[in-house]
Design a protein around this motif. Structure first.
Motif, mmCIF file in Angstrom:
data_model
loop_
_atom_site.group_PDB
_atom_site.id
_atom_site.type_symbol
_atom_site.label_atom_id
_atom_site.label_comp_id
_atom_site.label_asym_id
_atom_site.label_seq_id
_atom_site.Cartn_x
_atom_site.Cartn_y
_atom_site.Cartn_z
ATOM 1 N N ASN A 33 30.356 29.459 33.927
ATOM 2 C CA ASN A 33 31.698 29.120 33.696
ATOM 3 C C ASN A 33 31.732 27.424 33.602
ATOM 4 O O ASN A 33 32.760 27.163 33.346
ATOM 5 C CB ASN A 33 32.605 29.594 34.823
ATOM 6 C CG ASN A 33 32.556 31.115 35.006
ATOM 7 O OD1 ASN A 33 32.831 31.825 34.014
ATOM 8 N ND2 ASN A 33 32.148 31.566 36.178
ATOM 9 N N ALA A 51 34.399 32.375 39.449
ATOM 10 C CA ALA A 51 32.911 32.056 40.497
ATOM 11 C C ALA A 51 33.137 30.514 40.645
ATOM 12 O O ALA A 51 33.446 29.696 39.644
ATOM 13 C CB ALA A 51 31.640 32.304 39.909
ATOM 14 N N GLY A 52 33.215 29.989 41.786
ATOM 15 C CA GLY A 52 33.386 28.735 42.200
ATOM 16 C C GLY A 52 34.842 28.336 42.936
ATOM 17 O O GLY A 52 35.039 27.148 43.198
ATOM 18 N N ILE A 90 34.234 31.503 46.350
ATOM 19 C CA ILE A 90 34.035 32.841 45.366
ATOM 20 C C ILE A 90 32.539 32.535 44.879
ATOM 21 O O ILE A 90 32.642 31.958 43.905
ATOM 22 C CB ILE A 90 35.010 33.276 44.587
ATOM 23 C CG1 ILE A 90 36.405 33.474 45.330
ATOM 24 C CG2 ILE A 90 34.953 34.369 43.871
ATOM 25 C CD1 ILE A 90 37.828 33.566 44.646
ATOM 26 N N SER A 91 31.697 33.295 45.374
ATOM 27 C CA SER A 91 30.313 33.097 44.768
ATOM 28 C C SER A 91 30.011 33.944 43.603
ATOM 29 O O SER A 91 29.154 33.577 42.879
ATOM 30 C CB SER A 91 29.317 33.238 45.750
ATOM 31 O OG SER A 91 29.407 34.409 46.378
ATOM 32 N N GLN A 92 30.679 35.078 43.372
ATOM 33 C CA GLN A 92 30.449 35.888 42.496
ATOM 34 C C GLN A 92 31.667 36.630 41.994
ATOM 35 O O GLN A 92 32.424 36.923 43.125
ATOM 36 C CB GLN A 92 29.376 36.734 42.459
ATOM 37 C CG GLN A 92 28.727 37.796 41.514
ATOM 38 C CD GLN A 92 27.586 38.383 41.538
ATOM 39 O OE1 GLN A 92 27.333 38.568 42.680
ATOM 40 N NE2 GLN A 92 27.118 39.228 40.615
ATOM 41 N N VAL A 93 31.979 36.994 40.947
ATOM 42 C CA VAL A 93 32.980 37.970 40.353
ATOM 43 C C VAL A 93 32.517 38.852 39.659
ATOM 44 O O VAL A 93 31.883 38.842 38.698
ATOM 45 C CB VAL A 93 34.143 37.044 39.607
ATOM 46 C CG1 VAL A 93 35.294 37.993 39.039
ATOM 47 C CG2 VAL A 93 34.781 35.761 40.308
ATOM 48 N N ILE A 147 35.039 40.653 44.417
ATOM 49 C CA ILE A 147 34.516 39.237 44.595
ATOM 50 C C ILE A 147 33.527 39.291 45.779
ATOM 51 O O ILE A 147 33.577 40.186 46.591
ATOM 52 C CB ILE A 147 35.775 38.228 44.871
ATOM 53 C CG1 ILE A 147 36.479 38.621 46.095
ATOM 54 C CG2 ILE A 147 36.528 37.891 43.599
ATOM 55 C CD1 ILE A 147 37.557 37.616 46.425
ATOM 56 N N GLU A 148 32.551 38.306 45.376
ATOM 57 C CA GLU A 148 31.480 38.018 46.666
ATOM 58 C C GLU A 148 32.131 36.510 47.378
ATOM 59 O O GLU A 148 32.034 35.709 46.110
ATOM 60 C CB GLU A 148 30.205 38.164 46.160
ATOM 61 C CG GLU A 148 29.404 38.139 47.307
ATOM 62 C CD GLU A 148 27.886 38.294 46.589
ATOM 63 O OE1 GLU A 148 27.379 39.514 46.831
ATOM 64 O OE2 GLU A 148 27.278 37.382 45.937
ATOM 65 N N HIS A 205 25.906 31.948 39.676
ATOM 66 C CA HIS A 205 27.077 32.586 38.803
ATOM 67 C C HIS A 205 27.940 31.539 38.289
ATOM 68 O O HIS A 205 28.833 31.659 37.345
ATOM 69 C CB HIS A 205 27.741 33.720 39.667
ATOM 70 C CG HIS A 205 27.073 34.742 40.015
ATOM 71 N ND1 HIS A 205 26.476 35.642 39.258
ATOM 72 C CD2 HIS A 205 26.308 35.141 41.408
ATOM 73 C CE1 HIS A 205 25.495 36.581 39.786
ATOM 74 N NE2 HIS A 205 25.369 36.077 41.040
ATOM 75 N N HIS A 206 27.784 30.370 38.742
ATOM 76 C CA HIS A 206 28.906 29.382 38.654
ATOM 77 C C HIS A 206 28.697 28.733 37.253
ATOM 78 O O HIS A 206 29.619 28.188 36.628
ATOM 79 C CB HIS A 206 28.671 28.311 39.815
ATOM 80 C CG HIS A 206 29.111 28.792 41.051
ATOM 81 N ND1 HIS A 206 28.889 28.165 42.105
ATOM 82 C CD2 HIS A 206 29.863 29.838 41.345
ATOM 83 C CE1 HIS A 206 29.236 28.752 43.326
ATOM 84 N NE2 HIS A 206 29.898 29.662 42.836
#
Length: 458
Positions: free
Chosen positions: A411, A161-162, A145-148, A134-135, A407-408
């Motif tokens: 989803n 993400a989110g 969590i900005s990126q998975v 995760i980022e 990235h959000h």
């Protein structure tokens, strides 16, 4: 008459004595174990004198060079023998501090690395790390969590993400800093960690038990068809096999009907020069110049494109910004100078130097600026950057919002995104212009005519 080797020995052993009386006392009081490192180093000077006719050896084994080593060695010896708290001194750590400071003073890119530093550098350079995939970052004071990454256990486990992190290993982290939470999540490969998150869409909390493991991140990502004819890919960094990843991405996009390509280098800090050269060869003709490297003594090495079976001659637009640096600038600058691609975006960072990386037996390492490079036009871009053909300025606010939503939105619907984050998704103005330029390129016969139209519209 003293030869060069004798002068080195005499200087190394006698220089401190000539400084003042205190030095004389210290040298005379040296123990035998001290001489064990003084004498071998001095003997190396004798060997160095045998190569004194070579310019590089003369530069390395100069009088100043050995005087500096002697001065450092004598200071460390005095600290060891006379410092009141010498028993508490970690001389390895003291040397690390000295080397860090010395190398850092050379320029902003050179760096001495301890063994731990070198391991982290090597992993980062190859987009590898140990974690759950995760980022994380900050949004409105909360850790999000900005990126998975698909390669990590978090993506497989169901984290999105989110999601907001609210706990780690059942410890509430709402009041902890970003660095504190990251430290809790980090750990050795194979170990487990539980992460508690709040899902903003439902406001429900979920807990995930995840395994930390080594993750190798792809460097060519977000490969997709932007329109029916325009392909898109983002290159995160120029690392080992990035060129092969690009070839695979090109094959995929061609199979989906791509007639022109956007390569996004925004935020790409660079990487390996040889990879930038290989990637340039995909788009340039055999024999075209890619860059010229100039080393310390003015020696020039010119890199020319070699023929490749993976050559691509479709219309091309490259996106750059102020964080596109180093290998990104080599790649984009070469394509611009040969009128092979249209550059769209902001002026690049301006890192026109090359660093060599050296590793040592104890695991430490050195990153040292060893050359500067020139673009095919002869332009030196250090401190100035590569200028795009079409400038599309982007505000800092827009860049942050785009990074947050990138990235959000995969989803969430636009409405759900606006409800959670408090703003409607923004459009990527630079990418929109890139797509428009590529549409024009696909229908054009000459690059010049497209650039003329673009210049009139700015």
């Amino acid at each position: 008459m003293l030869n060069i080797g004798s002068i080195f020995i005499f200087t190394f052993l006698a220089l401190p004595i000539f400084t003042n009386g205190d030095w004389v006392h210290t040298v005379r009081g040296m123990e035998k174990n001290t001489l064990r490192w003084v004498i071998p180093v001095a003997l190396l000077a004798v060997l160095a004198s045998q190569f004194a006719t070579r310019a590089d050896w003369r530069a390395m084994f100069s009088l100043d060079y050995w005087q500096s080593l002697a001065r450092y060695g004598m200071v460390m010896r005095i600290v060891e023998s006379d410092f009141v708290h010498a028993d508490e001194v970690d001389f390895q750590e003291l040397t690390d501090v000295a080397l860090r400071a010395a190398v850092r003073s050379l320029d902003s890119y050179s760096e001495y690395m301890t063994p731990d530093d070198y391991v982290e550098f090597d992993m980062a350079a190859n987009q590898e790390y140990v974690g759950v995939g995760i980022e994380v970052g900050l949004f409105s004071g909360r850790i999000i969590i900005s990126q998975v990454f698909e390669q990590g256990s978090a993506g497989v486990g169901g984290i999105l993400a989110g999601d907001f992190i609210v706990g780690v290993d059942e410890v509430d982290t709402r009041d902890e800093s970003l660095s504190e939470v990251i430290d809790r999540i980090r750990g050795e490969s194979g170990s487990m960690v539980s992460i508690q998150v709040e899902r903003p869409i439902t406001a429900e909390e979920h807990s995930f038990n995840l395994e930390r493991r080594a993750i190798a991140l792809d460097s060519v990502v977000d490969v997709e068809m932007a329109t029916e004819t325009v392909g898109y890919m983002r290159v995160r960094q120029f690392i080992d096999e990035t060129d092969l990843e690009m070839v695979s991405a090109l094959q995929l996009l061609k199979s989906e009907g791509m007639q022109g390509l956007i390569i996004d280098l925004r935020g790409n800090p660079g990487g390996r020069v040889d990879i930038a050269v290989r990637m340039s060869e995909i788009f340039l003709d055999e024999g075209q110049e890619i860059l010229t490297m100039q080393s310390r003594r003015g020696v020039e090495e010119v890199f020319y494109a070699e023929a490749t079976l993976d050559a691509n001659h479709q219309p091309l637009v490259v996106l750059i910004d102020g964080n596109s640096a180093s290998a990104s600038e080599i790649f984009s600058g070469a394509l611009r100078d040969h009128a092979r691609a249209v550059l769209v975006g902001d002026k690049s960072y301006g890192k026109g130097s090359v660093q060599s990386v050296y590793s040592f037996p104890d695991g430490d390492g050195l990153k040292l600026t060893s050359a500067r490079y020139l673009l095919p036009s002869g332009e030196a871009i250090n401190g100035t950057g590569v200028y795009p053909n079409v400038t599309v300025e982007r505000s800092t606010e827009e860049a942050i919002l785009l990074m947050l939503q990138a990235h959000h939105l995969r989803n969430m619907s636009d409405d759900a995104f606006a409800e959670v984050f408090g703003f409607a998704p923004v459009e990527d103005s630079q990418r929109i212009v890139a797509e428009q330029m590529l549409d024009a390129l696909i229908g054009a016969t000459e690059l010049g005519s497209v650039l003329d139209v673009a210049a009139e519209g700015q």
